[in-house]
Design a protein around this motif. Structure first.
Motif, mmCIF file in Angstrom:
data_model
loop_
_atom_site.group_PDB
_atom_site.id
_atom_site.type_symbol
_atom_site.label_atom_id
_atom_site.label_comp_id
_atom_site.label_asym_id
_atom_site.label_seq_id
_atom_site.Cartn_x
_atom_site.Cartn_y
_atom_site.Cartn_z
ATOM 1 N N THR A 84 0.971 -1.188 -0.011
ATOM 2 C CA THR A 84 0.213 0.061 -0.003
ATOM 3 C C THR A 84 0.777 1.103 -0.070
ATOM 4 O OG1 THR A 84 -1.613 -1.292 1.145
ATOM 5 C CG2 THR A 84 -1.872 1.250 1.174
ATOM 6 N N TRP A 85 1.923 1.363 0.854
ATOM 7 C CA TRP A 85 2.869 2.566 0.885
ATOM 8 C C TRP A 85 3.476 2.772 -0.657
ATOM 9 C CZ3 TRP A 85 8.510 1.865 2.034
ATOM 10 C CH2 TRP A 85 8.958 3.374 2.189
ATOM 11 N N GLN A 86 3.823 1.644 -1.184
ATOM 12 C CA GLN A 86 4.314 1.767 -2.638
ATOM 13 C C GLN A 86 3.577 2.241 -3.551
ATOM 14 O OE1 GLN A 86 6.307 -1.857 -3.555
ATOM 15 N NE2 GLN A 86 8.141 -1.740 -2.314
ATOM 16 N N ILE A 94 -0.446 4.580 5.640
ATOM 17 C CA ILE A 94 0.855 4.194 6.540
ATOM 18 C C ILE A 94 0.545 4.457 7.912
ATOM 19 C CG2 ILE A 94 3.199 4.781 6.421
ATOM 20 C CD1 ILE A 94 2.912 6.232 3.581
ATOM 21 N N ILE A 95 -0.013 5.416 8.355
ATOM 22 C CA ILE A 95 -0.061 5.394 9.974
ATOM 23 C C ILE A 95 -0.990 4.368 10.371
ATOM 24 C CG2 ILE A 95 -1.154 6.724 11.788
ATOM 25 C CD1 ILE A 95 -0.154 9.378 10.223
ATOM 26 N N SER A 96 -2.188 4.068 9.479
ATOM 27 C CA SER A 96 -3.053 2.827 9.850
ATOM 28 C C SER A 96 -2.356 1.688 10.031
ATOM 29 C CB SER A 96 -4.323 2.733 9.140
ATOM 30 O OG SER A 96 -4.107 2.622 8.026
ATOM 31 N N GLY A 97 -1.493 1.191 9.066
ATOM 32 C CA GLY A 97 -0.570 0.088 8.912
ATOM 33 C C GLY A 97 0.377 -0.033 10.134
ATOM 34 N N ALA A 98 0.802 1.251 10.444
ATOM 35 C CA ALA A 98 1.885 1.044 11.445
ATOM 36 C C ALA A 98 1.055 0.849 12.965
ATOM 37 C CB ALA A 98 2.547 2.355 11.531
ATOM 38 N N ALA A 100 -1.696 -0.936 12.996
ATOM 39 C CA ALA A 100 -2.020 -2.340 13.138
ATOM 40 C C ALA A 100 -0.858 -3.380 13.590
ATOM 41 C CB ALA A 100 -2.690 -2.628 11.740
ATOM 42 N N VAL A 101 0.371 -3.033 12.816
ATOM 43 C CA VAL A 101 1.486 -3.640 13.414
ATOM 44 C C VAL A 101 1.746 -3.608 14.787
ATOM 45 C CG1 VAL A 101 3.950 -3.842 12.929
ATOM 46 C CG2 VAL A 101 2.374 -3.768 10.944
ATOM 47 N N LEU A 102 1.831 -2.245 15.396
ATOM 48 C CA LEU A 102 2.068 -1.990 16.784
ATOM 49 C C LEU A 102 1.154 -2.798 17.653
ATOM 50 C CD1 LEU A 102 3.374 1.352 16.816
ATOM 51 C CD2 LEU A 102 4.589 -0.375 16.996
ATOM 52 N N GLY A 103 -0.202 -2.846 17.255
ATOM 53 C CA GLY A 103 -1.179 -3.518 17.837
ATOM 54 C C GLY A 103 -1.162 -5.111 18.002
ATOM 55 N N GLY A 104 -0.574 -5.564 16.824
ATOM 56 C CA GLY A 104 -0.271 -6.884 16.639
ATOM 57 C C GLY A 104 0.802 -7.571 17.656
#
Length: 116
Positions: A84-86, A94-98, A100-104
């Protein structure tokens, strides 16, 4: 065998003591019943999985599977975020993905703490 009452020896298959007349059959039945009770308790533990060792190993196995699946989901989220970032320069994705990763990562950390 030895008589439980007078402690004299008597023949092995005898039902009564030759000296004092104590019924030996009653003692044999008590011994068989106590052995049967032990076997019944062990069978009950196995059938109902009440053995603490069984519960711990099952809980560890389930915990390991959940943590493994969480890692796979987290890796898929990271790959999706990179794609998605590319494709877009939208900062919201980008922020929502980051997040989601931190929450995971936080959930995997909590699962590993609960498992131990």
């Amino acid at each position: 065998m030895i008589c439980p009452k007078c402690r004299k020896e008597f023949p092995k298959n005898s039902l009564f003591c030759n000296k004092c007349g104590t019924e030996i059959l009653v003692e044999k039945i008590k011994k068989v019943n106590s052995n049967t009770a032990i076997i019944n308790q062990q069978t009950h533990d196995v059938m109902t999985n009440e053995n603490p060792n069984n519960k711990n190993s099952l809980n560890n196995t389930i915990g390991n599977i959940v943590i493994f699946i969480s890692w796979i989901i987290l890796i898929c989220i990271i790959i999706g975020n990179v794609i998605t970032w590319q494709k877009t320069n939208n900062l919201r994705y980008i922020i929502s993905g980051a997040l989601a990763v931190l929450g995971g990562l936080f959930n995997i950390y909590l699962l590993s703490k609960v498992k131990n």
